[in-house]
Design an enzyme around this catalytic site. Structure first.
Site, PDB file in Angstrom:
ATOM      1  N   SER A 155      -4.912  -7.654   0.365  1.00 10.86           N
ATOM      2  CA  SER A 155      -6.147  -7.094   1.297  1.00 10.86           C
ATOM      3  C   SER A 155      -7.104  -8.293   0.778  1.00 10.86           C
ATOM      4  O   SER A 155      -8.140  -8.298   1.676  1.00 10.86           O
ATOM      5  CB  SER A 155      -6.327  -5.816   0.930  1.00 10.86           C
ATOM      6  OG  SER A 155      -5.292  -4.866   0.988  1.00 10.86           O
TER       7      SER A 155
ATOM      8  N   LEU B  55      -3.908  -2.062   5.515  1.00 10.33           N
ATOM      9  CA  LEU B  55      -2.568  -2.183   5.396  1.00 10.33           C
ATOM     10  C   LEU B  55      -2.156  -3.713   6.164  1.00 10.33           C
ATOM     11  O   LEU B  55      -2.809  -3.967   7.156  1.00 10.33           O
ATOM     12  CB  LEU B  55      -1.923  -1.119   6.278  1.00 10.33           C
ATOM     13  CG  LEU B  55      -2.259   0.328   5.783  1.00 10.33           C
ATOM     14  CD1 LEU B  55      -1.419   1.427   6.496  1.00 10.33           C
ATOM     15  CD2 LEU B  55      -1.956   0.390   4.313  1.00 10.33           C
ATOM     16  N   HIS B  56      -1.287  -4.176   5.297  1.00 15.73           N
ATOM     17  CA  HIS B  56      -0.674  -5.443   5.878  1.00 15.73           C
ATOM     18  C   HIS B  56       0.784  -5.400   5.959  1.00 15.73           C
ATOM     19  O   HIS B  56       1.294  -4.163   5.523  1.00 15.73           O
ATOM     20  CB  HIS B  56      -1.276  -6.498   5.164  1.00 15.73           C
ATOM     21  CG  HIS B  56      -1.261  -6.555   3.726  1.00 15.73           C
ATOM     22  ND1 HIS B  56      -0.082  -6.217   3.076  1.00 15.73           N
ATOM     23  CD2 HIS B  56      -2.053  -6.209   2.507  1.00 15.73           C
ATOM     24  CE1 HIS B  56      -0.393  -6.114   1.465  1.00 15.73           C
ATOM     25  NE2 HIS B  56      -1.485  -6.132   1.453  1.00 15.73           N
TER      26      HIS B  56
ATOM     27  N   GLY C  84      -5.580   1.603   2.001  1.00 15.79           N
ATOM     28  CA  GLY C  84      -5.758   1.241   3.414  1.00 15.79           C
ATOM     29  C   GLY C  84      -5.610  -0.250   3.446  1.00 15.79           C
ATOM     30  O   GLY C  84      -5.066  -1.009   2.728  1.00 15.79           O
TER      31      GLY C  84
ATOM     32  N   LYS D  11       3.966  -6.378  -6.539  1.00 19.27           N
ATOM     33  CA  LYS D  11       2.969  -7.322  -6.737  1.00 19.27           C
ATOM     34  C   LYS D  11       1.793  -6.849  -7.898  1.00 19.27           C
ATOM     35  O   LYS D  11       1.553  -7.858  -8.649  1.00 19.27           O
ATOM     36  CB  LYS D  11       2.014  -7.743  -5.555  1.00 19.27           C
ATOM     37  CG  LYS D  11       1.188  -8.952  -5.742  1.00 19.27           C
ATOM     38  CD  LYS D  11       0.447  -9.210  -4.578  1.00 19.27           C
ATOM     39  CE  LYS D  11      -0.734  -8.459  -4.165  1.00 19.27           C
ATOM     40  NZ  LYS D  11      -1.760  -8.632  -5.391  1.00 19.27           N
ATOM     41  N   ASP D  12       1.760  -5.705  -7.674  1.00 22.26           N
ATOM     42  CA  ASP D  12       0.913  -5.102  -9.059  1.00 22.26           C
ATOM     43  C   ASP D  12       1.801  -4.605  -9.937  1.00 22.26           C
ATOM     44  O   ASP D  12       1.958  -3.333 -10.270  1.00 22.26           O
ATOM     45  CB  ASP D  12      -0.005  -4.012  -8.582  1.00 22.26           C
ATOM     46  CG  ASP D  12      -0.962  -4.439  -7.242  1.00 22.26           C
ATOM     47  OD1 ASP D  12      -1.522  -5.201  -7.533  1.00 22.26           O
ATOM     48  OD2 ASP D  12      -1.051  -3.876  -6.188  1.00 22.26           O
TER      49      ASP D  12
ATOM     50  N   HIS E 198       2.466  -3.524   2.721  1.00 19.38           N
ATOM     51  CA  HIS E 198       2.341  -1.942   2.679  1.00 19.38           C
ATOM     52  C   HIS E 198       3.597  -1.575   3.626  1.00 19.38           C
ATOM     53  O   HIS E 198       4.218  -0.771   3.277  1.00 19.38           O
ATOM     54  CB  HIS E 198       0.986  -1.785   3.330  1.00 19.38           C
ATOM     55  CG  HIS E 198       0.044  -1.765   2.455  1.00 19.38           C
ATOM     56  ND1 HIS E 198      -0.947  -2.808   2.933  1.00 19.38           N
ATOM     57  CD2 HIS E 198      -0.287  -1.409   1.264  1.00 19.38           C
ATOM     58  CE1 HIS E 198      -1.973  -2.639   1.851  1.00 19.38           C
ATOM     59  NE2 HIS E 198      -1.713  -1.992   0.750  1.00 19.38           N
TER      60      HIS E 198
HETATM   61  O1  PAF Z   1      -2.289  -0.169  -5.303  1.00 20.30           O
HETATM   62  C1  PAF Z   1      -2.915   0.581  -4.534  1.00 20.30           C
HETATM   63  O2  PAF Z   1      -3.311   0.341  -3.525  1.00 20.30           O
HETATM   64  C2  PAF Z   1      -3.836   1.504  -5.513  1.00 20.30           C
HETATM   65  O3  PAF Z   1      -4.120   0.959  -6.983  1.00 20.30           O
HETATM   66  C3  PAF Z   1      -2.950   3.062  -5.556  1.00 20.30           C
HETATM   67  C4  PAF Z   1      -1.850   2.958  -6.165  1.00 20.30           C
HETATM   68  C5  PAF Z   1      -3.048   3.488  -4.058  1.00 20.30           C
HETATM   69  C6  PAF Z   1      -4.050   4.119  -6.208  1.00 20.30           C
HETATM   70  O4  PAF Z   1      -5.237   3.920  -5.710  1.00 20.30           O
END
Ligand code: PAF
Length: 291
Positions: free
Chosen positions: A186, A33-34, A31, A149-150, A37
């Site tokens: 976020s 969201l930006h 959630g 980014k992750d 996302h």
């Molecule tokens: O990247 C995220 O927002 C979270 O780590 C994910 C992949 C939704 C798992 O909770």
């Protein structure tokens, strides 16, 4: 747009879509969201007929209970953003359904989860892989999209998906940035004005590393020193890590960089000296082109 809350309802919906020959894409989110996302939603749309967004603040991936409690929860805004983005289904599971007995069953991807964020956030990736497994089993997507980014999270999920034979295509969506280069997150809302300015040292370090490589530098140690020096200009922050690694295996790069190399950075910011903002940890990365 349908909003589904139970796992059984989502599974039934997904099974019906699959049976009708339609491709289903999942965009897992927590959630708040930006635009980052929403760009994942666009990527999902380009690869599937139906797009599901899950919104679930996953307790098992937070090391600090205060971080979990303070995580922004803005469901009405998120639903409006999904509707505007043309999402087909939003799934909003409850903690009790995904973790009926606490969390006694884990999915743990060893080694690749251990360096970088795994060092300072023990158990974080185990929480991510466990919840993503549950999301995959409920949504039964053909394709799932995660942000680059992750980067480590994306690499860990790719490894898990392959090893467990989920048969799901994993796509990485490009990092969306503010016009001055700061990667959208976020967590950026926690930066005070001083922290916000200094946070630019992160994207500047990524560009600096590429520039030095383009100028012919290949020494791991020299590049590392240049990046750490640039990050040191962010006096409100301390460097958690700034490391050059293989983009797929996340193994440390050798003495001289060869081929595409991930530069991954994490900076821990304090609140501003006048008390504005709060502590926040930011991450960013770039896959450097080394020819
Ligand atoms: O990247 C995220 O927002 C979270 O780590 C994910 C992949 C939704 C798992 O909770």
């Amino acid at each position: 747009m349908q909003v589904i809350s139970t796992r059984a309802e989502l599974q039934a919906w997904s099974d019906a879509e699959r049976a009708a020959g339609r491709r289903v894409a999942l965009v897992p989110t927590m959630g708040a969201l930006h635009a980052g996302h929403l760009s994942l939603v666009e990527t999902a749309r380009a690869h599937a007929d139906q797009v599901v967004v899950s919104i679930f603040v996953n307790p098992t991936q937070f090391n600090d209970p205060k971080d979990f409690e303070g995580y922004p929860r803005v469901m009405e805004d998120d639903l409006a953003a999904c509707r505007a983005a043309g999402v087909d289904v939003v799934w909003t599971p409850q903690v009790e359904e995904l973790y009926p007995d606490g969390a006694p069953v884990w999915v743990d991807v060893e080694e690749i989860s251990e360096p970088l964020c795994g060092q300072n956030r023990p158990g974080h990736f185990r929480g991510v892989t466990t919840v993503v497994t549950k999301l995959f089993l409920a949504a039964r997507p053909h394709v799932a999209v995660f942000g680059q980014k992750d980067w480590q999270q994306l690499a860990v999920i790719r490894r898990m998906t392959e090893a467990l034979g989920f048969g799901i295509e994993i796509l990485g969506g490009e990092t969306v940035r503010e016009s001055d280069g700061l990667a959208l997150s976020s967590r950026n809302v926690h930066l005070g004005p001083v922290g916000r300015k200094q946070a630019l040292r992160i994207s500047e370090s990524l560009s600096l590393a590429q520039q030095r490589i383009d100028d012919g530098e290949r020494s791991h140690a020299v590049l590392c020193e240049a990046v750490i020096k640039k990050l040191g200009e962010a006096t409100q922050a301390r460097v958690d890590y700034a490391e050059f690694r293989d983009p797929t295996t996340l193994e440390l790069a050798g003495e001289n960089l060869q081929g595409p190399t991930l530069l991954a950075i994490a900076l821990q910011f304090d609140a501003d000296p006048d008390g504005q903002g709060a502590e926040v940890r930011l991450i960013d990365n770039r896959v450097l082109a080394v020819r």
